[in-house]
Design a protein around this motif. Structure first.
Motif, PDB file in Angstrom:
ATOM      1  N   LEU A 148     105.480  38.784  -0.760  1.00  0.00           N
ATOM      2  CA  LEU A 148     105.731  40.194  -0.438  1.00  0.00           C
ATOM      3  C   LEU A 148     105.769  41.054  -1.712  1.00  0.00           C
ATOM      4  O   LEU A 148     105.228  42.181  -1.727  1.00  0.00           O
ATOM      5  N   VAL A 149     106.403  40.531  -2.762  1.00  0.00           N
ATOM      6  CA  VAL A 149     106.426  41.270  -4.032  1.00  0.00           C
ATOM      7  C   VAL A 149     105.017  41.455  -4.569  1.00  0.00           C
ATOM      8  O   VAL A 149     104.653  42.532  -5.055  1.00  0.00           O
ATOM      9  N   TRP A 150     104.216  40.410  -4.458  1.00  0.00           N
ATOM     10  CA  TRP A 150     102.833  40.503  -4.925  1.00  0.00           C
ATOM     11  C   TRP A 150     102.066  41.561  -4.136  1.00  0.00           C
ATOM     12  O   TRP A 150     101.307  42.354  -4.689  1.00  0.00           O
ATOM     13  N   PHE A 151     102.295  41.619  -2.803  1.00  0.00           N
ATOM     14  CA  PHE A 151     101.600  42.601  -1.956  1.00  0.00           C
ATOM     15  C   PHE A 151     102.073  44.020  -2.273  1.00  0.00           C
ATOM     16  O   PHE A 151     101.275  44.927  -2.477  1.00  0.00           O
ATOM     17  N   LEU A 152     103.416  44.222  -2.317  1.00  0.00           N
ATOM     18  CA  LEU A 152     103.953  45.555  -2.597  1.00  0.00           C
ATOM     19  C   LEU A 152     103.672  45.999  -4.029  1.00  0.00           C
ATOM     20  O   LEU A 152     103.604  47.205  -4.315  1.00  0.00           O
ATOM     21  N   GLY A 153     103.529  45.042  -4.921  1.00  0.00           N
ATOM     22  CA  GLY A 153     103.244  45.383  -6.307  1.00  0.00           C
ATOM     23  C   GLY A 153     101.825  45.826  -6.548  1.00  0.00           C
ATOM     24  O   GLY A 153     101.468  46.187  -7.671  1.00  0.00           O
ATOM     25  N   GLY A 154     101.007  45.796  -5.502  1.00  0.00           N
ATOM     26  CA  GLY A 154      99.641  46.269  -5.652  1.00  0.00           C
ATOM     27  C   GLY A 154      98.596  45.198  -5.475  1.00  0.00           C
ATOM     28  O   GLY A 154      97.397  45.466  -5.643  1.00  0.00           O
ATOM     29  N   SER A 155      99.014  43.969  -5.165  1.00  0.00           N
ATOM     30  CA  SER A 155      98.089  42.867  -4.945  1.00  0.00           C
ATOM     31  C   SER A 155      97.107  42.748  -6.106  1.00  0.00           C
ATOM     32  O   SER A 155      97.522  42.510  -7.243  1.00  0.00           O
ATOM     33  N   ARG A 162     104.924  47.510 -11.616  1.00  0.00           N
ATOM     34  CA  ARG A 162     104.948  47.500 -10.145  1.00  0.00           C
ATOM     35  C   ARG A 162     105.616  46.240  -9.614  1.00  0.00           C
ATOM     36  O   ARG A 162     106.403  46.280  -8.663  1.00  0.00           O
ATOM     37  N   LEU A 163     105.299  45.092 -10.203  1.00  0.00           N
ATOM     38  CA  LEU A 163     105.894  43.839  -9.747  1.00  0.00           C
ATOM     39  C   LEU A 163     107.408  43.854  -9.951  1.00  0.00           C
ATOM     40  O   LEU A 163     108.175  43.442  -9.068  1.00  0.00           O
ATOM     41  N   ALA A 164     107.854  44.328 -11.123  1.00  0.00           N
ATOM     42  CA  ALA A 164     109.297  44.369 -11.396  1.00  0.00           C
ATOM     43  C   ALA A 164     110.011  45.325 -10.449  1.00  0.00           C
ATOM     44  O   ALA A 164     111.100  45.016  -9.940  1.00  0.00           O
ATOM     45  N   LEU A 165     109.427  46.495 -10.184  1.00  0.00           N
ATOM     46  CA  LEU A 165     110.046  47.449  -9.268  1.00  0.00           C
ATOM     47  C   LEU A 165     110.106  46.900  -7.848  1.00  0.00           C
ATOM     48  O   LEU A 165     111.133  47.038  -7.159  1.00  0.00           O
ATOM     49  N   ALA A 166     109.011  46.287  -7.405  1.00  0.00           N
ATOM     50  CA  ALA A 166     109.003  45.710  -6.059  1.00  0.00           C
ATOM     51  C   ALA A 166     110.039  44.600  -5.945  1.00  0.00           C
ATOM     52  O   ALA A 166     110.776  44.514  -4.948  1.00  0.00           O
ATOM     53  N   GLY A 167     110.132  43.746  -6.958  1.00  0.00           N
ATOM     54  CA  GLY A 167     111.108  42.659  -6.935  1.00  0.00           C
ATOM     55  C   GLY A 167     112.526  43.173  -6.929  1.00  0.00           C
ATOM     56  O   GLY A 167     113.394  42.651  -6.208  1.00  0.00           O
ATOM     57  N   THR A 168     112.811  44.197  -7.725  1.00  0.00           N
ATOM     58  CA  THR A 168     114.160  44.761  -7.780  1.00  0.00           C
ATOM     59  C   THR A 168     114.557  45.373  -6.444  1.00  0.00           C
ATOM     60  O   THR A 168     115.686  45.175  -5.959  1.00  0.00           O
ATOM     61  N   ALA A 169     113.641  46.113  -5.834  1.00  0.00           N
ATOM     62  CA  ALA A 169     113.936  46.749  -4.551  1.00  0.00           C
ATOM     63  C   ALA A 169     114.195  45.715  -3.459  1.00  0.00           C
ATOM     64  O   ALA A 169     115.157  45.830  -2.678  1.00  0.00           O
ATOM     65  N   ILE A 170     113.359  44.684  -3.405  1.00  0.00           N
ATOM     66  CA  ILE A 170     113.538  43.650  -2.375  1.00  0.00           C
ATOM     67  C   ILE A 170     114.823  42.867  -2.614  1.00  0.00           C
ATOM     68  O   ILE A 170     115.542  42.511  -1.670  1.00  0.00           O
ATOM     69  N   SER A 171     115.138  42.590  -3.885  1.00  0.00           N
ATOM     70  CA  SER A 171     116.395  41.878  -4.192  1.00  0.00           C
ATOM     71  C   SER A 171     117.601  42.656  -3.688  1.00  0.00           C
ATOM     72  O   SER A 171     118.521  42.089  -3.087  1.00  0.00           O
ATOM     73  N   ALA A 172     117.624  43.968  -3.947  1.00  0.00           N
ATOM     74  CA  ALA A 172     118.754  44.784  -3.507  1.00  0.00           C
ATOM     75  C   ALA A 172     118.894  44.747  -1.990  1.00  0.00           C
ATOM     76  O   ALA A 172     120.011  44.608  -1.459  1.00  0.00           O
TER      77      ALA A 172
END
Length: 347
Positions: A148-155, A162-172
């Protein structure tokens, strides 16, 4: 996957002067020797004292006595600590290179949160109570969040930011879900208590057999990414100009980190600081070349994990302090010292 190195990159990744190369090679041998000593200490030292002759008897002449059983349990615990420590160190090194963030760790991309959320879901809604049951749910959660992080980060167009932001948001979001479930369900809270702090105490041969194929596959993949990640460290434009396949390297890096951290978290729960601190400390004396960082992290991360586990058995006798608590207590001050002692190493 492999690219030709430019003149600047050759300055970093070309064979080091013989004396420097020899020092690094000798350092690897010394690290391996230290790892062997710590592993032996992990087998010999525990919450209950066992004479050394009984330790030897338990290792090579097991007749089922109480001391032999204790030594057998410590052996399983040590083997799992070796595997999990190496996995956490490798995944941390790969993620720091992937995100170009020297303070990154496996939690940055939501892998720990995904595994934890999957386990609490399994306990609460599916009645799973055994560690062997946790393994597959935790691994599925880590893999799903990684994808999911890979997909939201822009694939294919993913960038480190983008990957770090997506990972942080999903973690929260996942930690909010986890806390809500545990607060509403007292039974889940009690069962998750030890898993969430990170522990090697539940190590069994069955647990090792279940996670071993994933850890071996992730280790081989991570070690094979050293050269393309070195190229990406020079910047996307330069790496692309050299013919590096950025999307493939990022996808494989995400896959390697997810497999390694997911399997490790499934077996022991989330253990912090190992994947963050060891690669960072290693970089201070190897430089940014991942061809050295990855092998050193593979050897020294289990030293930290097993050393913390042995420390937890000694200081809380006759009980034990979970290894996840010890790494957090020891790792925080040591990491602050490393950061303040010198300028943070650049990737």
């Amino acid at each position: 996957m492999l690219v030709d190195s430019p003149p600047e990159q050759r300055a970093e990744t070309a064979p080091a002067p013989p004396n420097r190369w020899a020092i690094r090679a000798v350092g690897l041998v010394v690290s391996a020797a230290v790892l062997v000593l710590v592993a032996l200490a992990s087998i010999a030292i525990g919450a209950k004292a066992v004479p050394l002759d009984q330790v030897w008897h338990g290792l090579f002449h097991d007749t089922g006595t109480y001391a032999d059983v204790v030594v057998g349990d410590r052996l399983s615990r040590t083997v799992l600590g070796l595997l999990v420590g190496a996995a956490l160190g490798l995944s941390g090194a790969v993620l720091q290179a992937l995100t170009r963030n020297p303070l990154a760790d496996p939690g940055l991309l939501g892998i720990n949160a995904g595994a934890s959320a999957a386990v609490v879901t399994a306990i609460t809604y599916f009645g799973v109570t055994s560690v062997s049951g946790y393994v597959w749910f935790a691994f599925f959660g880590a893999a799903a969040v990684g994808a999911l992080v890979w997909f939201l980060g822009g694939s294919r167009g993913a960038t480190p930011v983008r990957l770090a932001l997506a990972g942080t948001a999903i973690s929260a979001a996942l930690y909010g879900y986890l806390q809500a479930v545990m607060i509403m369900d007292d039974a889940a809270l009690g069962k998750m208590r030890f898993w969430t702090v990170g522990s090697l105490a539940s190590a069994t041969d069955s647990t090792i057999r279940q996670v071993l194929p994933f850890l071996v596959a992730g280790t081989v993949l991570a070690l094979g990414l050293a050269r393309p990640l070195n190229a990406m460290a020079m910047g996307d434009d330069t790496a692309r100009a050299l013919g590096a396949n950025l999307n493939r390297t990022r996808a494989l890096s995400m896959a390697a980190a997810t497999v390694l951290c997911g399997a490790a978290t499934a077996a022991c729960g989330p253990i912090v600081f190992v994947g963050l601190m060891v690669p960072h400390a290693v970089r201070s004396f190897t430089g940014p070349d991942l061809r050295w960082i990855l092998p050193y992290a593979t050897l020294l991360s289990p030293v930290l994990l097993l050393g913390a586990d042995v420390t937890g058995r000694i200081i809380a006798r006759p009980a034990e302090l979970q290894v996840g608590i010890v790494t957090a207590v020891l790792g925080g001050p040591v990491f602050i010292y490393l950061v303040r002692r010198r300028r943070t190493a650049q990737l």
